[in-house]
Design a protein around this motif. Structure first.
Motif, PDB file in Angstrom:
ATOM      1  N   PRO A  98       0.813  -1.229   0.000  1.00  0.00           N
ATOM      2  CA  PRO A  98       0.000   0.000   0.000  1.00  0.00           C
ATOM      3  C   PRO A  98       0.840   1.269   0.000  1.00  0.00           C
ATOM      4  CG  PRO A  98      -0.904  -1.578   1.546  1.00  0.00           C
ATOM      5  CD  PRO A  98       0.420  -2.133   1.104  1.00  0.00           C
ATOM      6  N   VAL A 144       2.143   1.840  -3.522  1.00  0.00           N
ATOM      7  CA  VAL A 144       1.104   2.371  -4.405  1.00  0.00           C
ATOM      8  C   VAL A 144       0.821   3.830  -4.080  1.00  0.00           C
ATOM      9  CG1 VAL A 144      -1.319   2.182  -5.088  1.00  0.00           C
ATOM     10  CG2 VAL A 144       0.045   0.112  -4.774  1.00  0.00           C
ATOM     11  N   ILE A 179      -5.435   0.014  -4.427  1.00  0.00           N
ATOM     12  CA  ILE A 179      -5.150  -0.993  -3.405  1.00  0.00           C
ATOM     13  C   ILE A 179      -6.372  -1.872  -3.171  1.00  0.00           C
ATOM     14  CG2 ILE A 179      -4.566  -1.321  -0.975  1.00  0.00           C
ATOM     15  CD1 ILE A 179      -3.087   1.477  -1.246  1.00  0.00           C
ATOM     16  N   ASN A 206      -6.773  -6.006  -4.108  1.00  0.00           N
ATOM     17  CA  ASN A 206      -7.164  -6.988  -3.103  1.00  0.00           C
ATOM     18  C   ASN A 206      -8.443  -7.721  -3.501  1.00  0.00           C
ATOM     19  OD1 ASN A 206      -5.518  -6.934  -0.334  1.00  0.00           O
ATOM     20  ND2 ASN A 206      -5.471  -4.875  -1.206  1.00  0.00           N
TER      21      ASN A 206
END
Length: 447
Positions: free
Chosen positions: A50, A53, A71, A75
């Motif tokens: 994270p 990103v 993110i 996921n």
């Protein structure tokens, strides 16, 4: 696995009282796999991916919301693939009795994908793919693969617990495994000094190697009783597992309790999975946490998780798994409510500590409750459905969160607060369905 095999394993070394239960080689080796995979979960899934990103995409308050969307969707995509395949995993367990083989395969694939994430980061490819730097796109896609393989391995790992002890010992073993896992978080964070505040991709390769290293004890020292595996094998095709799942779903009335709990777990895990994925970015955009400050916050949360996992092992044994899950849900509600309304770093320290307790306890209580609710001859299949329920929610939760931050990104940080509020609503729904699970009828005494 038949009752004879379970009794044989349980009597091998697990009748030792107190602390001797935890230091028996098979249980300690099993727990070390929790240690190993938590390094991946914390380092890659929760912290450094994270942050990578966010550093690459989030150049403004509005773009920070877009980073949250990236993110969340990554996921959700990993969980989507798991939803497709997880029903098969439980069927493989029940048909073949082989857990460790597939655990090894999926662990190796997850480690490999994580290593390649680091390689892609170091390569720093500047060519554009889909309007983004090529190395960024490759890392995101490899993250999806690594997380899919990681969660696939957990289906086989979690189901191994039923062969490690008797009914009274399983809650303690489960709590011990989770606690050891969160100690793995502390070891995993040792890579941070070598990463610094900017080059977060540097964490991927050492995290993968630590994951692999601490997985070895399970494969060497936990023996799998599979003497009946050949007899259990079927000549049916690969996709025959879906027929088994369909047949189980048709028996929902017969197994109403476990299906009701899976609905409850769907909503509870929705909040857990999404919070794990976005907590570092949320702390950064809402309260201005630096990477170093978030590492400290995460350490405090991890210590809380260790305490919570051990504590709830005993609470589960004394109060029962259902009440223990309820208590976990209440603590999680309080943590998320504080997070939604937080306007200071102190609020995050409080929310992070409470969420840590509930996070560690969730795995202990839910894993134990599945064993309690499942018929012995269908435990593998129900663990597959357990993963199925959890991973469907792990699509929905991040997808909702990412969609809220995408739709409301022009409103700045309000978007993240609204998205976090959706997780609080999910926990309340989970508690609602948990309360509808009827008490288990005591087993009839043997004549």
């Amino acid at each position: 696995m038949g009752e004879g095999a379970v009794e044989k394993i349980a009597s091998h070394a697990y009748e030792k009282p107190g602390w001797k239960l935890y230091v028996s080689l098979p249980i300690l080796s099993w727990a070390l796999y929790d240690f190993a995979n938590t390094i991946f979960s914390s380092n890659v899934n929760t912290i450094f991916f994270p942050l990578y990103v966010s550093e690459t995409v989030g150049k403004s308050e509005s773009l920070n919301q877009i980073a949250s969307t990236f993110i969340s969707y990554a996921n959700a995509l990993a969980s989507f693939f798991l939803v497709i395949f997880s029903p098969l995993y439980g069927t493989w367990i029940d048909r073949t009795g082989r857990r460790k083989k597939w655990l090894g395969i999926f662990t190796t694939l997850s480690v490999t994908a994580t290593l390649l994430m680091g390689v892609a980061g170091y390569s720093n490819l500047g060519n554009a793919m889909f309007g983004m730097p090529a190395s960024f796109v490759i890392i995101v896609l490899l993250f999806v693969a690594a997380k899919f393989f990681y969660h696939s391995s957990l289906v086989f790992y979690d189901s191994m617990i039923s062969s490690l002890g008797n009914k009274q010992e399983i809650p303690l073993i489960s709590g011990f495994g989770v606690a050891v896992g969160y100690v793995g978080t502390l070891v995993g964070l040792a890579v941070y000094p070598f990463v610094g505040e900017m080059d977060y991709y540097r964490a991927f390769i050492p995290s993968a190697l630590l994951f692999l290293l601490f997985s070895f004890p399970l494969f060497f020292f936990v023996k799998e009783e599979a003497e009946k595996a050949d007899a259990l094998k079927r000549k049916a095709g690969f996709f025959a597992g879906y027929r088994d799942i369909y047949a189980t779903l048709k028996e929902m009335k017969k197994y109403q309790n476990i299906f009701t709990f899976m609905i409850a777990y769907f909503f509870l895990n929705d909040a857990v999975a999404t919070t794990i994925a976005i907590m570092s970015v949320y702390a950064k955009v809402i309260a201005g946490f630096t990477a170093g400050e978030f590492i400290l916050l995460y350490l405090v949360s991890t210590v809380s998780s260790i305490i919570g996992s051990f504590l709830f092992g005993y609470i589960t044994r004394s109060k029962g798994a259902k009440k223990a899950v309820l208590y976990v849900g209440i603590v999680m509600c309080i943590a998320l409510a504080i997070g939604v309304l937080a306007f200071s770093k102190l609020s995050f320290w409080i929310a992070g500590s409470l969420f840590g307790v509930s996070l560690g306890a969730m795995w202990v209580t839910s894993r134990t409750y599945i064993v309690e609710l499942s018929p012995p001859d269908k435990q593998g299949q129900f663990f597959g459905l357990f993963a199925f329920s959890g991973k469907v929610s792990a699509i929905i939760g991040p997808a909702i969160y990412g969609s809220i931050t995408l739709l409301f990104h022009s409103y700045g940080n309000i978007a993240n607060r609204l998205a976090m509020g959706s997780l609080l609503m999910m926990v309340l729904l989970g508690i609602f369905f948990l309360l509808k699970v009827k008490p288990q009828k005591p087993a009839a005494p043997k004549s």
